[in-house]
Structure formats: C-alpha cells, structure tokens
Write a protein that holds these residues in place. Structure first.
Motif, PDB file in Angstrom:
ATOM      1  N   GLY A  65      49.432   1.568 -43.870  1.00  0.00           N
ATOM      2  CA  GLY A  65      49.094   0.199 -44.242  1.00  0.00           C
ATOM      3  C   GLY A  65      49.950  -0.413 -45.325  1.00  0.00           C
ATOM      4  O   GLY A  65      49.792  -1.601 -45.626  1.00  0.00           O
ATOM      5  N   VAL A  66      50.889   0.352 -45.921  1.00  0.00           N
ATOM      6  CA  VAL A  66      51.712  -0.176 -47.007  1.00  0.00           C
ATOM      7  C   VAL A  66      53.108  -0.463 -46.477  1.00  0.00           C
ATOM      8  O   VAL A  66      53.786   0.429 -45.960  1.00  0.00           O
ATOM      9  CB  VAL A  66      51.804   0.822 -48.179  1.00  0.00           C
ATOM     10  N   LEU A  67      53.563  -1.724 -46.602  1.00  0.00           N
ATOM     11  CA  LEU A  67      54.913  -2.086 -46.185  1.00  0.00           C
ATOM     12  C   LEU A  67      55.940  -1.446 -47.116  1.00  0.00           C
ATOM     13  O   LEU A  67      55.843  -1.583 -48.341  1.00  0.00           O
ATOM     14  CB  LEU A  67      55.091  -3.602 -46.186  1.00  0.00           C
ATOM     15  N   GLN A  68      56.929  -0.756 -46.514  1.00  0.00           N
ATOM     16  CA  GLN A  68      57.887  -0.010 -47.325  1.00  0.00           C
ATOM     17  C   GLN A  68      59.335  -0.248 -46.904  1.00  0.00           C
ATOM     18  O   GLN A  68      60.194   0.609 -47.112  1.00  0.00           O
ATOM     19  CB  GLN A  68      57.561   1.489 -47.255  1.00  0.00           C
ATOM     20  N   GLN A  69      59.628  -1.385 -46.326  1.00  0.00           N
ATOM     21  CA  GLN A  69      61.013  -1.672 -45.983  1.00  0.00           C
ATOM     22  C   GLN A  69      61.786  -2.097 -47.234  1.00  0.00           C
ATOM     23  O   GLN A  69      61.232  -2.197 -48.322  1.00  0.00           O
ATOM     24  CB  GLN A  69      61.090  -2.763 -44.915  1.00  0.00           C
ATOM     25  N   ASP A  70      63.079  -2.350 -47.058  1.00  0.00           N
ATOM     26  CA  ASP A  70      63.924  -2.804 -48.157  1.00  0.00           C
ATOM     27  C   ASP A  70      63.509  -4.218 -48.561  1.00  0.00           C
ATOM     28  O   ASP A  70      63.751  -5.185 -47.848  1.00  0.00           O
ATOM     29  CB  ASP A  70      65.397  -2.770 -47.723  1.00  0.00           C
ATOM     30  N   ASP A  71      62.896  -4.349 -49.733  1.00  0.00           N
ATOM     31  CA  ASP A  71      62.336  -5.639 -50.157  1.00  0.00           C
ATOM     32  C   ASP A  71      63.411  -6.696 -50.415  1.00  0.00           C
ATOM     33  O   ASP A  71      63.181  -7.888 -50.224  1.00  0.00           O
ATOM     34  CB  ASP A  71      61.490  -5.459 -51.413  1.00  0.00           C
ATOM     35  N   SER A 276      73.512   7.096 -57.764  1.00  0.00           N
ATOM     36  CA  SER A 276      72.631   6.126 -57.117  1.00  0.00           C
ATOM     37  C   SER A 276      71.301   6.805 -56.800  1.00  0.00           C
ATOM     38  O   SER A 276      71.277   7.852 -56.142  1.00  0.00           O
ATOM     39  CB  SER A 276      73.278   5.600 -55.831  1.00  0.00           C
ATOM     40  N   GLY A 277      70.222   6.238 -57.274  1.00  0.00           N
ATOM     41  CA  GLY A 277      68.907   6.832 -57.048  1.00  0.00           C
ATOM     42  C   GLY A 277      67.886   5.802 -56.624  1.00  0.00           C
ATOM     43  O   GLY A 277      67.961   4.630 -57.012  1.00  0.00           O
ATOM     44  N   LYS A 278      66.946   6.236 -55.817  1.00  0.00           N
ATOM     45  CA  LYS A 278      65.840   5.378 -55.393  1.00  0.00           C
ATOM     46  C   LYS A 278      64.544   6.175 -55.520  1.00  0.00           C
ATOM     47  O   LYS A 278      64.430   7.281 -54.988  1.00  0.00           O
ATOM     48  CB  LYS A 278      66.033   4.900 -53.956  1.00  0.00           C
ATOM     49  N   LYS A 279      63.589   5.580 -56.224  1.00  0.00           N
ATOM     50  CA  LYS A 279      62.283   6.200 -56.414  1.00  0.00           C
ATOM     51  C   LYS A 279      61.205   5.274 -55.855  1.00  0.00           C
ATOM     52  O   LYS A 279      61.202   4.076 -56.148  1.00  0.00           O
ATOM     53  CB  LYS A 279      62.019   6.482 -57.896  1.00  0.00           C
ATOM     54  N   LEU A 280      60.319   5.842 -55.067  1.00  0.00           N
ATOM     55  CA  LEU A 280      59.257   5.058 -54.439  1.00  0.00           C
ATOM     56  C   LEU A 280      57.921   5.757 -54.640  1.00  0.00           C
ATOM     57  O   LEU A 280      57.776   6.944 -54.324  1.00  0.00           O
ATOM     58  CB  LEU A 280      59.537   4.900 -52.942  1.00  0.00           C
ATOM     59  N   ASP A 281      56.951   5.035 -55.201  1.00  0.00           N
ATOM     60  CA  ASP A 281      55.576   5.519 -55.325  1.00  0.00           C
ATOM     61  C   ASP A 281      54.666   4.547 -54.591  1.00  0.00           C
ATOM     62  O   ASP A 281      54.714   3.335 -54.840  1.00  0.00           O
ATOM     63  CB  ASP A 281      55.156   5.622 -56.794  1.00  0.00           C
ATOM     64  N   SER A 282      53.845   5.087 -53.704  1.00  0.00           N
ATOM     65  CA  SER A 282      52.967   4.248 -52.887  1.00  0.00           C
ATOM     66  C   SER A 282      51.537   4.773 -52.952  1.00  0.00           C
ATOM     67  O   SER A 282      51.297   5.981 -52.808  1.00  0.00           O
ATOM     68  CB  SER A 282      53.456   4.242 -51.434  1.00  0.00           C
ATOM     69  N   TYR A 283      50.592   3.845 -53.178  1.00  0.00           N
ATOM     70  CA  TYR A 283      49.169   4.179 -53.224  1.00  0.00           C
ATOM     71  C   TYR A 283      48.443   3.288 -52.219  1.00  0.00           C
ATOM     72  O   TYR A 283      48.690   2.083 -52.162  1.00  0.00           O
ATOM     73  CB  TYR A 283      48.580   3.930 -54.616  1.00  0.00           C
ATOM     74  N   GLN A 306      58.733   0.539 -56.753  1.00  0.00           N
ATOM     75  CA  GLN A 306      60.031   1.021 -56.316  1.00  0.00           C
ATOM     76  C   GLN A 306      61.073   0.781 -57.400  1.00  0.00           C
ATOM     77  O   GLN A 306      61.140  -0.301 -57.986  1.00  0.00           O
ATOM     78  CB  GLN A 306      60.463   0.327 -55.020  1.00  0.00           C
ATOM     79  N   THR A 307      61.878   1.807 -57.686  1.00  0.00           N
ATOM     80  CA  THR A 307      62.902   1.732 -58.719  1.00  0.00           C
ATOM     81  C   THR A 307      64.244   2.117 -58.120  1.00  0.00           C
ATOM     82  O   THR A 307      64.356   3.133 -57.427  1.00  0.00           O
ATOM     83  CB  THR A 307      62.584   2.683 -59.890  1.00  0.00           C
ATOM     84  N   THR A 308      65.256   1.295 -58.369  1.00  0.00           N
ATOM     85  CA  THR A 308      66.623   1.590 -57.938  1.00  0.00           C
ATOM     86  C   THR A 308      67.469   1.875 -59.168  1.00  0.00           C
ATOM     87  O   THR A 308      67.469   1.096 -60.123  1.00  0.00           O
ATOM     88  CB  THR A 308      67.225   0.415 -57.149  1.00  0.00           C
TER      89      THR A 308
END
Length: 323
Positions: A65-71, A276-283, A306-308
């Motif tokens: 249910g959580v949208l996680q594409q490239d914002d 280059s790093g990408k961090k994603l936390d989803s609840y 989300q953190t880039t």
C-alpha cells in the motif's frame, strides 16, 4: 487470508501469485522477470519497466500500500533505490495494471505495480539462501565474437522466517537480505590514444601547486556496490471479520559514481568519484473489515522516509560508504 491473486480494478494487466514468482527464471533475482510475462511490458534493464509504451519514470510501485517509486523522476528506473527495494523471497503476490480505475490509485501517471508481502501462518517456517556469480560463469564468445565480460563478483544471501505468535490470531514474518558486487573496470588508454603518464604529471603538478592529491588514474579499478534489505510484518486476526497488518521495510543501497565522464567517455581522477547512497524506510498499517456480506472497508496509514546521499570521496563524510 487474503487471496493471492490481486484485483486488477477493471484495468488491463496481469496478476501473479507466489508460485508464478518462484517458478520464473530470473538472472538477477528481479521481480520484473515475472512481470514481463505481461505483453504490455517491456524492459531495457533491471527496474526499467515501460508499461504500455510509457516512460518508466511515470509508473507507480506500491508495496503493501505504500508508493515507493522515484519521487523526483530523475531516475531511469521505476525503483526508488539502486536495486529493487524488496527481496524476491518476501513477495507473496504481485500485479501490474496499465490503467487502474480504482479510486484508491493515485500518485502516478503510467501503470501501477502492486506488491503484497508474505505473512506468517500457524506453521513455523523459513528459508536461507546464498547466490554467487562472477565473470567465470559467463561465456565470452556469443555468436563466435569475443566479448570480454570483465572482472566482477556478485554475492547475495538472505534469510526469511515466519510463524505464529498466538495460533490462529497473531502472526509474524521477518526477512533480511544482503547483496554485494565488486566490479573491476578498466581505463582504455590505448583506444583513446592517451599516454597515462600525462595524468600522473597533472597529479604531481596539482600536489605541488595546490597541496591537493586528486589520486592516481590506474589501468584497472574496483567499483563496489552493496544493498541491504530488511522486512518485518505482523498480522492480527482481530475477529473473523476484522484483520490488521503492520509492515516495516528498510532498504540501504551504496554505490560509487562518477568514475568516468559519461558524456565524453573521458577519464576521471578518483577525487572526482563520489559515494552514492539511497536509504528508504517505509511504515504501513492496514485494517480490513467486513461489516456485511455486501459492505467492507480498508483503512490504510503509511509513512515513507527516503534519503539520497552524494558524498565526495575527496573529502568523504563517511569514507567507508561504498567499501
């Protein structure tokens, strides 16, 4: 339990259950390998999915249910991270819809990829796996033409476990996966007609006049990539007509970028590289209720952070990022 086949909401598309996903060969352990069985989809690489001919940036990716594409829409991939934000071994069902007519669907202009993660059951079960690939596993003579595969080594391993907390009422599911790739790249000085001694002279002059060492441009250099994925899920059968689900998901990707000047094909000093790093936390939390035979509701709450990270290797904030 919710049925594995997901509703397409009257749109054109396909739905796949866990058996479809498990039986689909996938070179890179990508969910996209299964989704590409739909004739409306085409792909030019991992995560680069075109649905109905539209740009991959326009697609939506929903996980529980959580949208996680490239914002920001800056990536060529549908994914918000360097690799898939979710492990293949945690997917219970997935669907792809070219035209979703549900009022719940929003936040995208192309097609929608909908993913539901696995849940625990009354039986305690789990899995552990390890995958390895390297240049020694690849042939170098396709169509009788030599093609150097380059030096690389991929390693991927993980574990899943699920079961009951309270039989018939409360269940858990947890998973962890790590991917690590070490790729050796080379600077082709001969083809470019460049003397590598030129770069060493520039380096020494920079050190002498500016007190800064841009690093040495070597014939070969390593480009590491790493991805870690966590998933935790709790399912609660409150009553026969009401069920709740809570999911936490984390993805942490690191890579090294800027190793070449892509537009001109030129050479770059190591000081021009960056981590280059990408961090994603989803609840996400969902409540499914059946009030009558003809009336049911779904309440969904979600939060995503989300953190880039772009950290110059010349003066890295975290020098271990990407190692």
């Amino acid at each position: 339990r919710r049925p594995e086949q997901l509703d397409l909401n009257g749109g054109a598309g396909s739905s796949f259950d866990s058996d479809d996903i498990a039986n689909q060969p996938s070179f890179g352990r990508e969910l996209t390998s299964t989704l590409l069985r739909d004739p409306l989809l085409t792909s030019t690489g991992p995560g680069v999915l075109s649905i109905g001919g539209l740009n991959p940036r326009l697609n939506g990716l929903a996980i529980d249910g959580v949208l996680q594409q490239d914002d920001f829409g800056l990536s060529n991939s549908t994914y918000p991270t360097l690799r898939s934000p979710i492990s293949l071994d945690t997917v219970q069902a997935a669907s792809v819809v070219a035209s979703d007519y549900s009022v719940k669907a929003s936040g995208f202009q192309g097609g929608l990829i909908n993913v539901v993660t696995k849940s625990g059951t009354n039986d305690l079960n789990g899995s552990a796996y390890y995958y390895r690939s390297s240049d020694t596993f690849r042939g170098e003579m396709p169509n009788n033409t030599f093609r150097d595969a380059g030096d690389f080594k991929n390693r991927e391993y993980g574990i899943t476990v699920g079961g009951p907390i309270i039989k018939d009422r409360l269940f858990f599911f947890a998973a962890y996966e790590k991917f690590k790739n070490t790729e050796q790249r080379s600077n082709d000085f001969a083809s470019a007609g460049v003397d590598p001694a030129l770069f060493e002279q520039i380096r020494q002059d920079t050190i002498l006049h500016y007190g800064f060492d841009p690093g040495a441009i070597e014939d070969t250099f390593a480009v590491p990539q790493e991805s870690k994925r966590w998933l935790g899920k709790i399912d609660w059968n409150i009553t026969d007509n009401h069920r709740a689900s809570v999911t936490y998901q984390r993805t942490n990707d690191t890579d090294v970028a800027g190793t070449t000047f892509s537009r001109s094909g030129g050479f770059a000093f190591p000081s021009a590289w960056y981590n280059s790093g990408k961090k994603l936390d989803s609840y996400s939390g969902q409540l499914f209720s059946d009030w009558t035979e003809n009336f049911s509701t779904t309440l969904r709450l979600s939060y995503k952070e989300q953190t880039t990270i772009q950290d110059s290797r010349a003066n890295a904030i975290d020098p271990n990022l990407g190692e």
